[in-house]
Design an enzyme around this catalytic site. Structure first.
Site, PDB file in Angstrom:
ATOM      1  N   SER A 182       3.915 -10.077 -11.072  1.00  0.00           N
ATOM      2  CA  SER A 182       3.474 -11.068 -10.099  1.00  0.00           C
ATOM      3  C   SER A 182       2.452 -12.013 -10.722  1.00  0.00           C
ATOM      4  CB  SER A 182       2.885 -10.369  -8.868  1.00  0.00           C
ATOM      5  OG  SER A 182       2.524 -11.304  -7.887  1.00  0.00           O
TER       6      SER A 182
ATOM      7  N   HIS B 184     -12.212  -9.291  -6.697  1.00  0.00           N
ATOM      8  CA  HIS B 184     -11.382  -8.651  -7.729  1.00  0.00           C
ATOM      9  C   HIS B 184     -12.263  -7.986  -8.793  1.00  0.00           C
ATOM     10  CE1 HIS B 184      -7.753 -10.370  -6.195  1.00  0.00           C
ATOM     11  NE2 HIS B 184      -7.935 -11.590  -6.652  1.00  0.00           N
TER      12      HIS B 184
ATOM     13  N   ARG C 177       5.848 -15.242  -3.624  1.00  0.00           N
ATOM     14  CA  ARG C 177       7.057 -15.328  -4.436  1.00  0.00           C
ATOM     15  C   ARG C 177       8.165 -14.465  -3.853  1.00  0.00           C
ATOM     16  NH1 ARG C 177       9.617 -13.122  -9.072  1.00  0.00           N
ATOM     17  NH2 ARG C 177       8.260 -11.304  -8.978  1.00  0.00           N
TER      18      ARG C 177
ATOM     19  N   LYS D  18      -3.276  -9.853  -7.752  1.00  0.00           N
ATOM     20  CA  LYS D  18      -1.852  -9.782  -7.439  1.00  0.00           C
ATOM     21  C   LYS D  18      -1.426  -8.389  -6.987  1.00  0.00           C
ATOM     22  CE  LYS D  18       0.063 -12.913  -7.445  1.00  0.00           C
ATOM     23  NZ  LYS D  18       0.048 -13.884  -6.307  1.00  0.00           N
ATOM     24  N   SER D  19      -2.271  -7.792  -6.165  1.00  0.00           N
ATOM     25  CA  SER D  19      -1.977  -6.454  -5.631  1.00  0.00           C
ATOM     26  C   SER D  19      -1.828  -6.469  -4.106  1.00  0.00           C
ATOM     27  CB  SER D  19      -3.079  -5.471  -6.040  1.00  0.00           C
ATOM     28  OG  SER D  19      -3.142  -5.331  -7.440  1.00  0.00           O
TER      29      SER D  19
END
Length: 284
Positions: free
Chosen positions: A128, A98, A246, A43-44
């Protein structure tokens, strides 16, 4: 979800992951010099960066990004499906991961692939992750943001500690085949950041081609692209409808953290990040 796959103290989802694959990837997967590797903590901005690199490779033409799912264009090497796709792929590969540095394929240190590491304010990455993963069957339900913050600070979240992830990968930031980028810079000045990626990859784009990369990698374009917004993910991984896109903003954590939570996070952050040079992180 009741549990994770634990590998050397780090939790991974039970869906799509196997301990044997992670071990095989670390010890036997061969990274080639012609590969490009996209590295992030979850989530980066991972998918945003993949989209940009794909569009750079096609000179801004969006046919590829609109016809092939993002996980097929740049497979996650640590997943069972991604690993199998990559070992059978010939020519230069686009690889996503990741993984923390100590679990990443050891062969990366005996070859010189192009590695791009994208970092993000950990508070925004945390928020996030909280909103994204609770819509899936991939993680335990924390029940509240407060609980998830505690898990995050202890590293009891997917892929482990953000702090250890950052420290590990940034230990090689001086290598000439390693490019450090931030989500914040990408938001603030996407054109300049994309130009930096082009320079790093040795790819020269004309101004109109750069305009197309910007256009087709915008938040709205990706949100509407079914090949990039994860709407194709099967129901066995989704509970309430997966929403990859989002808000795509910076600083949203300030709208959700209480004062006490922000102070607790800051205390751990200062302890864990001691020793890094001032100005390295754009959120400070």
């Amino acid at each position: 979800m009741s549990d994770y796959i634990w590998f050397e103290g780090i939790p991974f989802p039970t869906i799509g992951f196997k301990r044997e694959t992670i071990e095989e990837v670390r010890n036997n997967f061969l990274i080639r010099e012609e590969d490009t590797v996209i590295l992030t903590y979850p989530k980066s901005g991972t998918n945003w960066l993949i989209e940009i690199v794909c569009l750079i490779q096609t000179n801004g033409d969006n046919k590829w990004v609109q016809s092939v799912p993002i996980w097929d264009r740049s497979p996650w090497v640590e997943t069972k499906v991604g690993y199998e796709a990559l070992i059978n792929k010939e020519g230069p590969r686009l690889i996503t991961s990741h993984l923390p540095i100590h679990l990443f394929p050891k062969s990366v240190f005996s070859s010189k692939p192009k590695m791009i590491y994208l970092i993000r304010n950990p508070r925004d990455a945390l928020l996030s992750s909280y909103f994204f993963f609770r819509e899936t069957n991939l993680v335990k339900d924390p029940g509240s943001l407060g609980t998830y913050i505690k898990w995050f600070l202890k590293g009891n979240v997917l892929y482990g500690s953000w702090f250890e992830h950052i420290r590990g990968w940034l230990s090689i930031r001086e290598l000439d085949n390693f490019l450090l980028l931030s989500y914040e810079d990408l938001k603030r000045d996407p054109r300049r950041t994309i130009e930096k990626i082009c320079d790093f990859l040795g790819k020269k784009l004309e101004p109109d081609e750069l305009d197309l990369v910007l256009k087709h990698s915008s938040f709205q374009a990706m949100k509407e692209n079914n090949m990039s917004n994860f709407s194709l993910v099967t129901e066995d991984t989704v509970t309430n409808g997966l929403k990859l896109m989002r808000k795509g903003t910076t600083g949203d954590w300030k709208n959700h953290f209480t004062v006490a939570q922000a102070e607790a996070f800051e205390k751990v952050y200062q302890e864990k990040m001691a020793g890094f040079p001032p100005g390295l992180f754009p959120w400070e």
